[in-house]
Write an enzyme that holds these catalytic residues in place. Structure first.
Site, short mmCIF file in Angstrom:
data_model
loop_
_atom_site.label_atom_id
_atom_site.label_comp_id
_atom_site.label_asym_id
_atom_site.label_seq_id
_atom_site.Cartn_x
_atom_site.Cartn_y
_atom_site.Cartn_z
N SER D 66 45.84 63.10 23.39
CA SER D 66 44.44 63.41 22.78
C SER D 66 43.27 63.80 24.09
O SER D 66 41.71 63.87 22.83
CB SER D 66 44.63 62.58 21.75
OG SER D 66 45.37 62.95 19.94
N LYS D 69 41.23 66.35 24.13
CA LYS D 69 40.43 66.94 23.23
C LYS D 69 38.59 66.93 23.44
O LYS D 69 38.09 67.64 23.44
CB LYS D 69 40.59 66.59 21.45
CG LYS D 69 41.49 66.42 20.30
CD LYS D 69 42.15 65.48 20.00
CE LYS D 69 43.51 66.16 19.37
NZ LYS D 69 44.38 64.92 18.26
N TYR D 194 47.14 74.06 20.30
CA TYR D 194 46.88 72.28 20.49
C TYR D 194 48.44 72.22 21.05
O TYR D 194 47.59 71.10 21.80
CB TYR D 194 47.20 72.11 18.68
CG TYR D 194 46.86 70.42 18.18
CD1 TYR D 194 45.17 70.13 18.39
CD2 TYR D 194 48.28 70.21 18.51
CE1 TYR D 194 45.78 68.86 18.01
CE2 TYR D 194 47.95 68.64 17.68
CZ TYR D 194 46.38 68.20 17.97
OH TYR D 194 46.42 66.68 17.89
N TYR D 246 39.89 57.25 17.28
CA TYR D 246 40.14 57.24 15.84
C TYR D 246 39.59 55.87 14.99
O TYR D 246 38.66 55.98 14.90
CB TYR D 246 41.67 57.05 15.59
CG TYR D 246 42.25 57.88 16.40
CD1 TYR D 246 42.08 59.40 16.70
CD2 TYR D 246 43.02 57.58 17.42
CE1 TYR D 246 42.96 59.92 17.25
CE2 TYR D 246 43.52 58.74 18.81
CZ TYR D 246 43.78 59.53 17.93
OH TYR D 246 44.52 60.34 19.32
N VAL D 264 47.53 59.14 22.58
CA VAL D 264 49.27 58.47 22.56
C VAL D 264 49.61 58.24 23.63
O VAL D 264 50.75 57.38 23.14
CB VAL D 264 49.86 59.09 21.03
CG1 VAL D 264 50.22 60.57 21.34
CG2 VAL D 264 50.03 58.50 20.49
#
Lengths: 317, 317, 317, 317
Positions: D66, D69, D194, D246, D264
């Protein structure tokens, strides 16, 4: 109630409905359903003694959509039985028919077999039981076995395909449940099975006939159909009563007082245990996605006949 | 079914329940209810012909708790009528009985009159109608009017006070609805009215008697009671069927197939329209907060009698 | 940046804001706040070197409302310390400031000390620590210790009482947390403490002064005030950054890039660590309940000065 | 801080981490990530002056997941700009990274670009801008342009494929947003884009280098890379601060006080504006899915250096 009275009664209701100022709205998200003539209206009442009463467009096929969930649940209960309840629950959802929220908080186990998520699980169960190659055929065969003349009882392939191609919310639900391990077949297969089930066309007459086993505690009259267990019919009727009209189930129970199942095509199947199997069709929907005039017609019919399961039988009065 | 059969049947059921290995758990959050003898068990069946069948502890008073919501809704419908539906809906909630989440997303309008939030609105309606000084008395008078001998039908003042002092979730619900303008009386008054209603004590015999008007479409036999409209009884029964057992309503409908209302005191009132009014009592609760053995006993009773509203009447078969 | 530049800059900004076509909306649910003159506008900038720059209505007291949560959290951290984190979390809520939904799913533990539920827990902690008789006085004394001249730093008792009498949502939150055991004092005491904290009045000048310890890592300049630990200031600033503007915190961080805390009275306290403590006041609110022109003014100020914590310091460039 | 101190500091931290008793848990749902050696640990600190400090496994490639992102959002902002905010918001979600619940209540508009739903929208935007044939290549080229030596900066095709084949929740999210019209390309294309972005491998050194533009307000030092606007870096850093970890973003802000983004795979990229770009890697995760020892190491590093954005700069003290 004398049969002549029922015939007259549904004529009167149909007449009134013809001039109803509000007819509800057609579902815009499924193009072929949006094109249906909103003035269509039909009623079919099958009595326990076998007499059938028809009025209006009761012999015209329409898309039964979610009413098919009644047959799918019946098949799953008759083939797999109680183990299905480890994968879908028996409770009203308190959410719209296609809600995905509850799945997350409840770990992929849908609330009941009549919301979309639960119906997808049932389709998955049928796929596993009959095999990907045969499940669609087996389902149609079961539905046909419930009616006297099967002409017109078929999959609307074009509609099934369109719903498959645009059914992103159902694809979301299937993927989400797959994520929790509650879908076991390939997602495209599950979706195709589901959308075919929904795309079955029937007339009001055929729909009322198909409910005969529910009216009669499982016994059916056709030569082709096997009897369904009393346990299954009890379960299906109870869930129709509690969850058959999505987020309008309570209001339907208060007004009509019968176990019923609606479809976004404007049909409703309602059962008076031991007395009648009723099909109505009027394409315009109310805010909860149930046939507006169909509900109104059933309300009138039940009011006149005292058929609500919450009304003391006449002979007891 | 011959009456002697019913008497024998409930004896057999009571006998079996006495030795049931699992009896459920007592509610710990209401101290006096936690102290009840978990071995208590009673059944009362009142037939339409007036015969009463009793077994076990059917003459011992217990706290009816949420069963009182049936009487409160009936009173509100008979006094105010349809306007109550602008303040409470008719749909299953899909959430636990005391959930506050839905109130926020649905702007203070509870899903139905049988979850706590909805019952608080009904209490508020009764307060406005009868006045703060008289509402409590009027409620008790109504309940007493439904039974033959009122001895023991009373408010357990000590329990009402304890629940008032520790009922923080209900206070939260009332404040939240007041915030949305859906509670009109002072919150302490509403809570006191509500907790008194819940703290009524009755025996199984009295409870079964009190359900007579629901069994008979509104007609009552006592000299004191006024008849209730057929419309009200239909509505109350429909909501009992759909929402009477909280988040276990679907499962109760599938198993028992009757409109029923449970209370956390272990009682259940179930109605067979035109045929019987049934009260059971066993203090241990299942995971949904409904009497474990009470549900089991009703399941047995209905299975033997065919009294489920989803079963075709015997004479039709 | 030379101090003369700051003085000129805020003059220019204030001038522009005076003619802003959109001024936001006043909060209607708190009558006294709804009556404030919407044209009020003030800025106070306190630099690390002690220079204070004022413009507009920077010397007029207004109701700081939720900005008081900064002081309450500071007091709780300085007196109780880390154990408060077992009763309130440190995460953005993703819900409106007064949401009650999350409390239910998260068992009465609020997401952070700046949403109402979390602030009520902090008030409860202060009550337990200082005692019901002294908590209100202790809080006011702490706030006064942070400013040079305390004139006008007081509780608006009338406003506190009005908010108490109509604050049903906060009463719902407190009751709900009490239900989960996360409120330990009597609910009326907790609500009175909370509403008094919110009803403190201060001028922009005083507000900017009060933020000095946050700007300076805990060290304060007044004779009366004790230093606050660096750990506490870090924590308070981090939570101001993440949760200081309710459901508009992300947008504030993107636009302004400073830890800030808004109040429904139209004030905002924003801190530039090591450099400045800034107070703005303009009563009209945006959709998230934060001062519309206050946010616009801070955006302008930060853009011109490069004070965002996400901008590389000038001397590093 | 003298550079020798930083080198020594990270050596000490790495040494301590090597013997940490708790190392977190590896993510089991992505098999290749579950097989990583849990003892891996690396830190890379790039100072504004260009000095790079490395320790442990800082030259070993790992899956950044992630953290990608950050690059995707940067690309979308630099190519499309502000219009992306009509399709994704800027607020913390208050829900787990892969939650689907909020999508339903918020009509398919994700809360921010760092939760999975929001990142899928960003991938969809990149696909539309660069074309299905080139988007993957363009993304990798952008990431490579940010590092000095691109060796090892590549898609782990096997991992991307595995995540694609088992990523049912992400497929659910994409379908759900497509249902609301917020995904415009074919869902398999969006998911492949993605999952490729997530499957980029880099070393700590390269990761720290890649953050240089964020540290420097957009200016980059490599010959290949174009500068990024200051506006974009402000936005990306603010969202990293508010949503980068998160449902543990608040806790990270309180402990570390830096804008950061976790993956992760156990990596974290943290930025000290104007001062340093930091990459840490330790595969074991805490309950919120962020690197346990990575967070601990950053906490230590920031505590020793005073690099938190909430700490007054040393020279101001």
């Amino acid at each position: 109630m004398p049969q002549s009275d029922i015939a007259m009664l549904i004529e009167t209701i149909a007449l009134d409905m013809r001039s109803a100022p509000e007819r509800g709205v057609l579902p815009t998200y499924i193009p072929p359903l949006a094109d249906v003539d909103p003035d269509k209206f039909g009623i079919a009442v099958l009595e326990a003694n076998g007499r059938m009463h028809l009025t209006g467009d009761a012999n015209e096929p329409f898309s039964i959509q979610s009413i098919s969930k009644v047959y799918a649940l019946t098949m799953a209960l008759e083939t797999i039985g109680a183990p299905i309840w480890s994968r879908v629950r028996q409770e009203p959802s308190g959410n719209p028919f296609n809600s995905i929220m509850q799945l997350e908080s409840e770990r992929g186990i849908p609330r009941n077999p009549f919301i979309n998520a639960g119906a997808l699980v049932i389709s998955d169960i049928l796929l596993s039981h009959f095999g990907a190659a045969d499940a669609r055929r087996a389902f149609l065969a079961f539905v046909r076995s419930l009616v006297a003349k099967t002409s017109g009882v078929r999959y609307d392939e074009s509609l099934a395909r369109q719903e498959y191609e645009t059914g992103f919310r159902n694809a979301a639900l299937a993927n989400d449940m797959r994520n929790f391990g509650n879908i076991q077949n390939l997602i495209p297969s599950v979706l195709r099975q589901y959308f075919h089930q929904c795309a079955i066309t029937m007339t009001c007459r055929q729909l009322a006939e198909s409910g005969r086993f529910l009216m009669m505690g499982g016994r059916v009259a056709t030569e082709t159909a096997q009897s369904v267990s009393a346990r299954t019919t009890q379960t299906v009727l109870a869930l129709m009563m509690l969850c058959g009209h999505y987020d309008g189930s309570g209001s339907f129970a208060v007004q009509v007082g019968l176990p019923g199942k609606s479809g976004v095509g404007g049909g409703i199947l309602a059962i008076v245990p031991g007395i009648a199997s009723i099909a109505v069709w009027s394409p315009g929907l109310n805010a909860q996605g149930n046939s507006l005039l169909g509900t109104a017609a059933l309300t009138r019919l039940v009011h006149a006949t005292g058929w609500s399961v919450f009304t003391p039988p006449r002979h007891e009065a």
